[in-house]
Design a protein around this motif. Structure first.
Motif, PDB file in Angstrom:
ATOM      1  N   PHE A 214       0.905  -1.528  -0.123  1.00 45.82           N
ATOM      2  CA  PHE A 214      -0.103   0.380   0.559  1.00 45.82           C
ATOM      3  C   PHE A 214       0.766   1.286  -0.045  1.00 45.82           C
ATOM      4  O   PHE A 214       0.289   2.651  -0.343  1.00 45.82           O
ATOM      5  CB  PHE A 214      -0.802   0.337   1.401  1.00 45.82           C
ATOM      6  CG  PHE A 214      -2.109   0.720   1.223  1.00 45.82           C
ATOM      7  CD1 PHE A 214      -3.114   0.856   0.620  1.00 45.82           C
ATOM      8  CD2 PHE A 214      -2.179   1.878   1.792  1.00 45.82           C
ATOM      9  CE1 PHE A 214      -3.750   2.023   0.347  1.00 45.82           C
ATOM     10  CE2 PHE A 214      -2.303   3.268   2.081  1.00 45.82           C
ATOM     11  CZ  PHE A 214      -3.975   2.925   0.848  1.00 45.82           C
ATOM     12  N   LEU A 215       2.249   1.311  -0.020  1.00 48.73           N
ATOM     13  CA  LEU A 215       3.064   2.386   0.450  1.00 48.73           C
ATOM     14  C   LEU A 215       4.195   1.836  -0.305  1.00 48.73           C
ATOM     15  O   LEU A 215       4.108   1.070  -1.170  1.00 48.73           O
ATOM     16  CB  LEU A 215       3.874   2.786   1.617  1.00 48.73           C
ATOM     17  CG  LEU A 215       2.766   2.343   2.848  1.00 48.73           C
ATOM     18  CD1 LEU A 215       3.334   2.846   4.358  1.00 48.73           C
ATOM     19  CD2 LEU A 215       1.824   3.883   3.260  1.00 48.73           C
ATOM     20  N   LEU A 220      12.129   8.907  -4.477  1.00 53.44           N
ATOM     21  CA  LEU A 220      11.993  10.579  -4.835  1.00 53.44           C
ATOM     22  C   LEU A 220      10.322  10.308  -5.862  1.00 53.44           C
ATOM     23  O   LEU A 220       9.912  10.408  -5.369  1.00 53.44           O
ATOM     24  CB  LEU A 220      12.632  10.891  -4.724  1.00 53.44           C
ATOM     25  CG  LEU A 220      12.444  13.450  -4.416  1.00 53.44           C
ATOM     26  CD1 LEU A 220      11.914  12.832  -3.533  1.00 53.44           C
ATOM     27  CD2 LEU A 220      12.920  13.878  -5.191  1.00 53.44           C
ATOM     28  N   LYS A 221      10.937   9.337  -6.694  1.00 52.30           N
ATOM     29  CA  LYS A 221      10.616   9.122  -8.118  1.00 52.30           C
ATOM     30  C   LYS A 221       8.558   8.568  -7.761  1.00 52.30           C
ATOM     31  O   LYS A 221       7.190   8.831  -7.665  1.00 52.30           O
ATOM     32  CB  LYS A 221      10.615   8.745  -8.926  1.00 52.30           C
ATOM     33  CG  LYS A 221       9.839   7.940 -10.262  1.00 52.30           C
ATOM     34  CD  LYS A 221      11.202   7.495 -10.875  1.00 52.30           C
ATOM     35  CE  LYS A 221       9.263   6.826 -12.180  1.00 52.30           C
ATOM     36  NZ  LYS A 221       9.837   6.171 -13.290  1.00 52.30           N
ATOM     37  N   ASP A 222       8.807   7.458  -6.978  1.00 56.48           N
ATOM     38  CA  ASP A 222       8.050   6.381  -6.206  1.00 56.48           C
ATOM     39  C   ASP A 222       7.072   7.178  -5.369  1.00 56.48           C
ATOM     40  O   ASP A 222       5.894   7.260  -5.356  1.00 56.48           O
ATOM     41  CB  ASP A 222       8.063   5.589  -5.837  1.00 56.48           C
ATOM     42  CG  ASP A 222       8.614   3.904  -6.932  1.00 56.48           C
ATOM     43  OD1 ASP A 222       8.303   4.207  -7.815  1.00 56.48           O
ATOM     44  OD2 ASP A 222       9.325   3.672  -6.429  1.00 56.48           O
ATOM     45  N   VAL A 223       7.614   8.593  -4.269  1.00 53.02           N
ATOM     46  CA  VAL A 223       7.149   8.718  -3.187  1.00 53.02           C
ATOM     47  C   VAL A 223       6.079  10.053  -4.578  1.00 53.02           C
ATOM     48  O   VAL A 223       4.948   9.869  -4.071  1.00 53.02           O
ATOM     49  CB  VAL A 223       8.025   9.356  -2.675  1.00 53.02           C
ATOM     50  CG1 VAL A 223       7.161  10.713  -1.243  1.00 53.02           C
ATOM     51  CG2 VAL A 223       8.326   8.560  -1.384  1.00 53.02           C
ATOM     52  N   PHE A 224       6.496  11.242  -5.351  1.00 54.44           N
ATOM     53  CA  PHE A 224       5.668  12.140  -5.755  1.00 54.44           C
ATOM     54  C   PHE A 224       5.020  10.881  -6.812  1.00 54.44           C
ATOM     55  O   PHE A 224       3.928  11.930  -6.978  1.00 54.44           O
ATOM     56  CB  PHE A 224       6.331  12.679  -6.849  1.00 54.44           C
ATOM     57  CG  PHE A 224       7.425  13.622  -6.098  1.00 54.44           C
ATOM     58  CD1 PHE A 224       7.675  14.497  -5.263  1.00 54.44           C
ATOM     59  CD2 PHE A 224       9.348  14.026  -6.946  1.00 54.44           C
ATOM     60  CE1 PHE A 224       7.975  15.104  -4.127  1.00 54.44           C
ATOM     61  CE2 PHE A 224       9.828  14.665  -5.968  1.00 54.44           C
ATOM     62  CZ  PHE A 224       9.671  15.984  -5.141  1.00 54.44           C
ATOM     63  N   ALA A 229      -0.854   9.865  -7.305  1.00 54.94           N
ATOM     64  CA  ALA A 229      -2.469   9.448  -6.769  1.00 54.94           C
ATOM     65  C   ALA A 229      -3.032   9.862  -5.914  1.00 54.94           C
ATOM     66  O   ALA A 229      -4.374   9.516  -5.981  1.00 54.94           O
ATOM     67  CB  ALA A 229      -1.946   7.585  -7.040  1.00 54.94           C
ATOM     68  N   TRP A 230      -2.782  10.002  -4.736  1.00 49.98           N
ATOM     69  CA  TRP A 230      -4.247  10.388  -3.868  1.00 49.98           C
ATOM     70  C   TRP A 230      -4.778  11.884  -3.941  1.00 49.98           C
ATOM     71  O   TRP A 230      -6.046  11.289  -3.511  1.00 49.98           O
ATOM     72  CB  TRP A 230      -3.098   9.995  -2.486  1.00 49.98           C
ATOM     73  CG  TRP A 230      -3.302   9.039  -2.283  1.00 49.98           C
ATOM     74  CD1 TRP A 230      -2.307   9.224  -1.561  1.00 49.98           C
ATOM     75  CD2 TRP A 230      -4.189   9.071  -0.982  1.00 49.98           C
ATOM     76  NE1 TRP A 230      -2.164   7.262  -0.287  1.00 49.98           N
ATOM     77  CE2 TRP A 230      -3.468   7.229  -0.444  1.00 49.98           C
ATOM     78  CE3 TRP A 230      -5.944   8.768  -0.693  1.00 49.98           C
ATOM     79  CZ2 TRP A 230      -4.530   6.642   0.748  1.00 49.98           C
ATOM     80  CZ3 TRP A 230      -6.150   8.103  -0.001  1.00 49.98           C
ATOM     81  CH2 TRP A 230      -5.470   6.576   0.268  1.00 49.98           C
ATOM     82  N   ILE A 231      -4.158  12.487  -4.753  1.00 45.39           N
ATOM     83  CA  ILE A 231      -5.055  14.081  -4.639  1.00 45.39           C
ATOM     84  C   ILE A 231      -5.349  13.997  -6.191  1.00 45.39           C
ATOM     85  O   ILE A 231      -6.014  15.004  -6.167  1.00 45.39           O
ATOM     86  CB  ILE A 231      -3.141  14.965  -4.713  1.00 45.39           C
ATOM     87  CG1 ILE A 231      -2.868  15.073  -5.150  1.00 45.39           C
ATOM     88  CG2 ILE A 231      -3.031  15.123  -2.912  1.00 45.39           C
ATOM     89  CD1 ILE A 231      -1.972  15.978  -5.309  1.00 45.39           C
ATOM     90  N   THR A 232      -5.143  12.603  -7.174  1.00 42.57           N
ATOM     91  CA  THR A 232      -5.953  13.422  -8.454  1.00 42.57           C
ATOM     92  C   THR A 232      -7.123  13.598  -8.143  1.00 42.57           C
ATOM     93  O   THR A 232      -8.290  14.785  -8.738  1.00 42.57           O
ATOM     94  CB  THR A 232      -5.334  12.558  -9.486  1.00 42.57           C
ATOM     95  OG1 THR A 232      -4.195  12.431  -9.900  1.00 42.57           O
ATOM     96  CG2 THR A 232      -5.817  12.411 -11.086  1.00 42.57           C
ATOM     97  N   GLU A 432       5.860  12.195 -16.460  1.00 38.87           N
ATOM     98  CA  GLU A 432       4.508  11.334 -15.246  1.00 38.87           C
ATOM     99  C   GLU A 432       4.668  12.483 -13.671  1.00 38.87           C
ATOM    100  O   GLU A 432       3.716  12.693 -12.631  1.00 38.87           O
ATOM    101  CB  GLU A 432       5.641  10.486 -14.255  1.00 38.87           C
ATOM    102  CG  GLU A 432       5.571   9.250 -15.522  1.00 38.87           C
ATOM    103  CD  GLU A 432       6.535   8.365 -15.314  1.00 38.87           C
ATOM    104  OE1 GLU A 432       5.978   7.041 -14.913  1.00 38.87           O
ATOM    105  OE2 GLU A 432       7.908   8.756 -14.761  1.00 38.87           O
ATOM    106  N   PHE A 433       5.466  13.641 -13.190  1.00 44.36           N
ATOM    107  CA  PHE A 433       4.724  14.721 -12.692  1.00 44.36           C
ATOM    108  C   PHE A 433       4.041  15.413 -13.019  1.00 44.36           C
ATOM    109  O   PHE A 433       4.124  16.951 -12.472  1.00 44.36           O
ATOM    110  CB  PHE A 433       6.479  15.103 -11.904  1.00 44.36           C
ATOM    111  CG  PHE A 433       7.497  13.653 -11.842  1.00 44.36           C
ATOM    112  CD1 PHE A 433       6.653  13.023 -10.581  1.00 44.36           C
ATOM    113  CD2 PHE A 433       8.208  13.079 -12.480  1.00 44.36           C
ATOM    114  CE1 PHE A 433       7.588  11.679  -9.995  1.00 44.36           C
ATOM    115  CE2 PHE A 433       8.993  12.133 -12.260  1.00 44.36           C
ATOM    116  CZ  PHE A 433       8.819  12.205 -11.163  1.00 44.36           C
ATOM    117  N   ALA A 434       3.782  15.654 -13.581  1.00 47.64           N
ATOM    118  CA  ALA A 434       2.891  17.184 -14.243  1.00 47.64           C
ATOM    119  C   ALA A 434       1.914  17.638 -13.432  1.00 47.64           C
ATOM    120  O   ALA A 434       1.435  18.781 -12.933  1.00 47.64           O
ATOM    121  CB  ALA A 434       2.170  16.626 -15.927  1.00 47.64           C
ATOM    122  N   LEU A 435       1.034  16.824 -12.980  1.00 43.76           N
ATOM    123  CA  LEU A 435       0.317  17.046 -11.676  1.00 43.76           C
ATOM    124  C   LEU A 435       0.474  17.620 -10.158  1.00 43.76           C
ATOM    125  O   LEU A 435       0.073  19.048 -10.835  1.00 43.76           O
ATOM    126  CB  LEU A 435      -0.686  15.837 -11.518  1.00 43.76           C
ATOM    127  CG  LEU A 435      -1.486  16.045 -10.135  1.00 43.76           C
ATOM    128  CD1 LEU A 435      -3.185  16.837 -11.544  1.00 43.76           C
ATOM    129  CD2 LEU A 435      -1.884  14.962 -10.324  1.00 43.76           C
TER     130      LEU A 435
END
Length: 455
Positions: A214-215, A220-224, A229-232, A432-435
């Motif tokens: 679940f985590l 750094l990439k995976d955390v971002f 995913a949570w905030i989309t 991948e980090f556009a959001l």
């Protein structure tokens, strides 16, 4: 017989839409159901609006391939969205007594901000509506044997007709019935597939622990990406008209708050059923993963379930999709008519405004139909829609409600900077980090222009 039940269900939905049209006496009835929904109905409406094709078809296919870490966006982020709305947004928005979310930006920031925000809001819905229409096409292709394109046209016609006739009353009445169908249908499918629920634990334990991670990995990439995913949907769907309509259609402020929170917990509970079914499909019928992932669950039910279960499953699936689609059509149509067209028509009567909104329902549906025929996946269409509203509308909404010194320049700068930075990175550079970059621009420009405004 399955075909007969599906057709009967569609006709029943149209009849409810026709019945709901008799409750529509004015534009407030059409857009907000007269602000008269009791708690049980408001909760069911909040749940049914969220629970659509992306949950049953999209999330389940991602779960089968990637495991739990792949479905953070939906259902976890989606459930978070409803709970946050109930805790922090329902009460202040209900007290403002507005007709649309676009009205909020006019009251707080002025007419120019209203236009920019309304345009962003309307555009954000096309992908979401298209996703539901594609899903109906998939179902009718499997059940009726028609091509997916023709299925899309049929689904488009049904949703358009009853939304056009009954507005928010049609959405509310059908959502209430469809929520019952969703829960009963999914529970029945799980009961049969798991031999009376006896195999659920065994099947879930057959997968390695990594499958239920679940985590994110400690990079750094995976955390971002995990945060994204949570905030989309978790934050991105908060400043949306469909959410606002559920808040404002409630009978009281208390109902608005409780229905959002209860709808969020209800969503998360029921949404686990398609995820569990995805594990069954992954283990028992791995060959289905080689097909279109969106067809995995429907194909499993069509080929391996009894007729009563098929009827309940496809009834539940159509219920989930049509309830979401109707709400998604009405929301941008309301904003388009109230905030973008009505101000330019002098002396427009309430009856005239009602028919203007119905015309906008038709217009929004036709544009969304074009998106549905573009070939994008359901999960991607929904994610892009929520991302757009997050990077453009979320920051000015929070600032307008909770921070003093709000001004139109900061709001417009925040919307435009967030949107363009996200759009360029998403569609030109495919980052991948556009959001996160878009959200960062939105926050930064709001703060910077607020400081300049004070000076």
């Amino acid at each position: 017989m399955l075909l007969g039940f599906i057709l009967l269900y569609i006709l029943g939905t149209l009849f409810i839409g026709l019945l709901a049209s008799t409750f529509v006496k004015n534009s407030k009835d059409y857009i907000l159901a007269g602000r008269n929904l009791p708690l049980f109905m408001a909760t069911f409406v909040a749940f049914a609006t969220w629970f659509g094709s992306e949950t049953v078809l999209g999330a389940s296919s991602v779960m089968a391939k990637e495991g739990l870490i792949g479905v953070i966006e939906d259902p976890f982020g989606a459930a978070l969205c409803l709970i946050l709305i109930g805790l922090f947004f329902a009460k202040p928005l209900y007290r403002m007594n507005l007709l649309t979310m676009g009205d909020f930006y006019r009251v707080i920031y002025g007419r120019r901000a209203e236009v920019v925000a309304s345009l962003m809001m309307v555009f954000s819905y096309f992908g979401w509506i298209a996703a539901q229409t594609v899903a109906i096409g998939i179902i009718l292709h499997l059940v009726l044997g028609v091509s997916q394109v023709w299925g899309i046209f049929v689904g488009f016609g049904v949703v358009l007709l009853y939304t056009f006739l009954g507005g928010m009353w049609a959405v509310s009445l059908t959502d209430f019935i469809q929520t019952i169908m969703i829960i009963v249908g999914l529970v029945a499918v799980l009961y049969e597939v798991s031999f009376g629920f006896s195999k659920v634990s065994t099947m879930l334990q057959s997968q390695p622990m990594e499958y239920y991670r679940f985590l994110p990995e400690a990079t750094l990439k995976d955390v971002f990406l995990y945060i994204s995913a949570w905030i989309t949907i978790g934050l991105g769907s908060i400043p949306q008209q469909d959410v606002f309509q559920r808040v404002m259609a409630s009978r009281s402020e208390r109902v608005a708050v409780l229905s959002a929170i209860l709808g969020g917990f209800m969503y998360l509970t029921v949404a686990f059923i398609p995820l569990i079914l995805a594990v069954f499909a992954r283990v028992k019928y791995p060959e289905l993963l080689d097909l279109d992932p969106q067809l995995m669950l429907p194909t499993m039910i069509m080929e391996h379930a009894s007729l009563p279960t098929k009827i309940l499953f496809f009834g539940a699936l159509l219920s989930a999709i049509m309830s979401t689609a109707s709400a998604a059509v009405l929301a941008p149509a309301s904003v388009l008519s109230e905030n973008l067209i009505k101000p330019y028509i002098k002396d427009l009567s309430d009856k005239g405004f009602l028919w203007l909104t119905r015309f906008c329902v038709l217009l929004v549906s036709l544009i969304s139909l074009a998106f549905a025929l573009s070939g994008e996946s359901i999960y991607h269409l929904v994610g892009s829609s929520s991302a757009l509203s997050l990077v453009s509308l979320f920051v000015p909404l929070v600032a307008g409600l909770y921070f003093k010194g709000s001004n139109p320049v900061s709001a417009i700068a925040s919307m435009l900077s967030g949107f363009f930075s996200w759009a360029i990175l998403e569609y030109v550079f495919q980052s991948e980090f556009a959001l996160l970059v878009g959200l960062a621009f939105s926050v930064s420009f709001y703060v910077a222009f607020s400081l300049l405004w004070r000076r």
